[in-house]
Design an enzyme around this catalytic site. Structure first.
Site, short mmCIF file in Angstrom:
data_model
loop_
_atom_site.label_atom_id
_atom_site.label_comp_id
_atom_site.label_asym_id
_atom_site.label_seq_id
_atom_site.Cartn_x
_atom_site.Cartn_y
_atom_site.Cartn_z
N ARG A 130 0.83 -1.20 0.00
CA ARG A 130 0.00 0.00 0.00
C ARG A 130 0.87 1.26 0.00
NH1 ARG A 130 -5.38 0.96 1.45
NH2 ARG A 130 -5.82 3.05 2.28
N HIS A 156 -6.16 -5.73 -2.44
CA HIS A 156 -7.10 -5.70 -1.32
C HIS A 156 -7.46 -7.11 -0.85
CE1 HIS A 156 -8.78 -1.33 -1.74
NE2 HIS A 156 -7.50 -1.38 -1.41
N ASN A 179 -3.31 8.50 4.64
CA ASN A 179 -2.05 7.81 4.94
C ASN A 179 -1.77 7.65 6.43
OD1 ASN A 179 -1.34 7.60 2.19
ND2 ASN A 179 -0.43 9.65 2.19
N HIS A 198 0.80 4.23 -2.78
CA HIS A 198 0.54 5.61 -2.39
C HIS A 198 1.71 6.51 -2.75
CE1 HIS A 198 -3.07 5.25 0.56
NE2 HIS A 198 -3.14 4.33 -0.39
#
Length: 318
Positions: free
Chosen positions: A49, A181, A82, A53
């Site tokens: 992740r 996910h 975040n 990002h």
């Protein structure tokens, strides 16, 4: 024939960039990731992740890792998308410290993050791919850039596709990377509206399996009027294999058990429904596509040559 040496200022982003410059770099990262994930499997999801990002906001330059400095604007890691959802920063710091002891000022934090995301994928999903390296670290991190570049949990398929298209990525790559996910968690605040205040017609999202909704309500109570939902309680994004990076995520979407609107929309919209079905049927095929898509994502606005720097400490510019 003598091996070709690559200087730190070379304008390359290639597999094997550190073969001569710092041969143990990838090994050092792999060991740090393995140690962390063996203690806490959720770290793998955090690393993947974090890499996503980072790349989607100002390019793959490790700007996500920079901490705020007095008098400067808020940084990316302080943004609500975040500051409560990312983990794995200690793994990056540990990897950097080990590499600096071996090869000072040689390996960028951007490349360490790319290696760590790959190694996390392997630890929890046995998905391995070669990582092009030679990227350099950015000097700047701007929190205001996050909302403008990251997809949101409330997005529909078309909005997701547009977000990825702006980064040069296809709809199929978007649907493929959404499979990340399969691991990780989400805060109740990201989906609680689907349970209690969906729209003027339905208090509960009709696209959500009723049994799944009932279970989620036991974990995420209705927030007080005007509140945004629980910012501490988390729920696995994939309740079938929450610590395994696999294609079960797509099977759950077909049964209307996607946790976020941005998940469930992939099977409910013609733009992506066939992709979801195909990924759900062919786990090996999805894994290969996932690896290719991550590598492509890793090329977004990479700094090379004289651009950027090699940070000595990942959380602060030199």
């Amino acid at each position: 024939m003598a091996a070709t040496m690559i200087s730190l200022s070379s304008n390359f982003h290639i597999v094997g960039f550190y073969t001569q410059l710092c041969p143990s770099a990838e090994i050092a990262v792999r060991r740090a990731v393995n140690e962390a994930v063996s203690s806490n499997p959720s770290v793998a999801a955090g690393l993947i992740r974090m890499y996503f990002h980072d790349c989607f906001v100002m390019g793959c330059d490790a700007s996500i890792i920079l901490k705020s400095l007095p008098g400067n604007p808020p940084v990316e890691m302080e943004h609500p998308a975040n500051n409560t959802s990312l983990r794995g920063f200690k793994v990056i710091d540990e990897s950097k410290a080990r590499i600096e002891a071996l090869c000072p000022g040689t390996v960028s934090c951007a490349d360490i993050l790319a290696f760590a995301a790959r190694d996390g994928s392997y630890e929890v999903g046995r998905i391995y791919y070669d990582v092009p390296a030679g990227g350099r670290d950015g000097h700047v991190s701007l929190g205001e850039e996050v909302s403008q570049n990251l997809p949101q949990s409330s997005f529909g398929a078309q909005q997701l596709a547009q977000t990825f298209a702006r980064k040069g990525m296809s709809v199929d790559e978007m649907a493929t990377l959404s499979g990340a996910h399969s691991i990780g968690v989400s805060h109740c605040s990201s989906f609680v509206n689907r349970l209690y205040s969906f729209n003027a017609t339905h208090t509960q999202d009709p696209s959500l399996d009723p049994n799944c909704a009932s279970f989620l309500k036991t974990r995420c109570p209705s927030p007080p009027s005007g509140a945004g939902g629980d910012l501490t309680t988390t729920v696995p994004l994939d309740m079938v294999t929450p610590n395994r990076l696999d294609n079960k995520y797509y099977s759950e979407l077909k049964h209307h058990r996607g946790l976020l609107t941005s998940d469930q929309t992939l099977i409910d919209r013609s733009l992506t429904s066939r992709m979801v079905s195909k990924n759900g049927r062919n786990g090996a095929g999805w894994a290969r596509k996932f690896a290719r898509a991550v590598v492509h994502m890793g090329s977004i606005d990479v700094l090379t040559g004289a651009q950027g720097e090699i940070r000595r400490i990942c959380s602060v510019p030199n």
